[in-house]
Design an enzyme around this catalytic site. Sequence first.
Site, PDB file in Angstrom:
ATOM      1  CG  HIS A   1      51.952  65.182  22.930  1.00 30.80           C
ATOM      2  ND1 HIS A   1      51.941  63.991  22.232  1.00 30.80           N
ATOM      3  CD2 HIS A   1      51.812  64.849  24.230  1.00 30.80           C
ATOM      4  CE1 HIS A   1      51.829  62.987  23.078  1.00 30.80           C
ATOM      5  NE2 HIS A   1      51.754  63.479  24.295  1.00 30.80           N
ATOM      6  CB  CYS A   2      47.930  69.189  24.134  1.00 31.63           C
ATOM      7  SG  CYS A   2      49.275  69.037  25.327  1.00 31.63           S
ATOM      8  CB  ILE A   3      44.757  70.810  20.717  1.00 30.11           C
ATOM      9  CG1 ILE A   3      45.141  71.812  21.815  1.00 30.11           C
ATOM     10  CG2 ILE A   3      43.345  71.107  20.239  1.00 30.11           C
ATOM     11  CD1 ILE A   3      45.201  73.242  21.346  1.00 30.11           C
TER      12      ILE A   3
END
Length: 435
Positions: A271-273
């Site tokens: 979900h982040c990078i």
Amino acid sequence: MNFEKTIERLRNRSALIGVVGMGYVGQPLALRFSSVGYRVIGFDIDAKKVALLNCGKSDIEHIGDQAIATANQSGMTCTTDFRRAGEADALIICVPTPLNKYREPDLSFVVSTMESIVPYLRAGQVVSLESTTYPGTTEEELLPRISRTGLTVGEDVFLVYSPEREDPGNANFTTSTIPKVVGGHTPACLDAGKALYEQAIERVVPVSSTRAAEMTKLLENIHRAVNIGLVNEMKIVADRMGIDIFEVVDAAATKPFGFTPYYPGPGLGGHCIPIDPFYLTWKAREYGVHTRFIELAGEINRAMPEYVFGKLVKALNDRRKALNGARVLVLGIAYKKNVDDMRESPSVEIMELLRAAGAEVSYSDPHVPVFPKMREHRFDLKSVALTPESLGGFDAVVLATDHVKFDFDMIRRHAPLIVDSRGVYRDAADHIVRA
């Protein structure tokens, strides 16, 4: 008076902690606060998840049922009733912040969450946003909504931004041992944020503002995205030159200073990078800044599933086989090894490319027995059991996620063609293609 009472209740652990969003971030956080003696109430819009958690069951593989059951025995409860937000002394918001179809920030979950809890806010509460977002979100989206209630931020309610730093499946770090960055809207807000997190997290790192804390999280993940983009591009160059990029990275990693090893793969997941860099590039345009470096890394990383797909097409062509009608097995569909997290998985992008080209697609993943419901992807599939017979029935195997549960020796012996995007098979073999 509100400030002193809030600090006292947080420090003596008599406060009720509300965690909004009981997913990969919220669940570990709720469990940690419960384990150190706080009463905890979890909020989520998913009634099935709430019922499961209240029965002592986890819907996340690396969080055991026993951990949930123990927290429930200590008083943790979950609800879909946001009217109970007024009961909590601290409300920690851990909801998704995806991109929309135009790759622009989608703050709808943050906004809808705030709209749900604002009517029930009261003096003495701490409101902390943990969702990754662009600098200014806390001031631009949360502050005005709280202020409209007549409560004064910094005197009645204490507004904080503290970015989540969860790494699902990483046994070396836990919620309690990962340092916690905290920024407050005012000095009193920062003090309240520190009082909240210092009881549950071993090290709290205060910064000067919510904007600095928001930027900190983006820098962390942009650092990874840019370096992964670099090594993915290096992989393509090395492949053309007949050089093993994994050997090169391992050799470079022996340098004791000035180098951090990053390894290539089939693209970015989680979900982040894959998402966070675009929160900054979008916001930077407001200031007249074009973040060329970040956007270039994003282009490279987004192109990796197509690169792997192209390597498979060529490998089949070299064997006088067409992809259209070929039986292809994708090994590992979680975004990284040893977890069940499917968010933004490049494996699924590869599956979409294969299906669009007419291949008969299957997958095997010990952590994902049934392909889950996803917003953008639909596959009515179950994980294939890996046996010599099942492997021999496929025209090609794409190694997309290198779970340790896979028997790579057996796969090597029985798969007729392996397209390896993770560098598992380092020695040359006629039926193994590096991707």
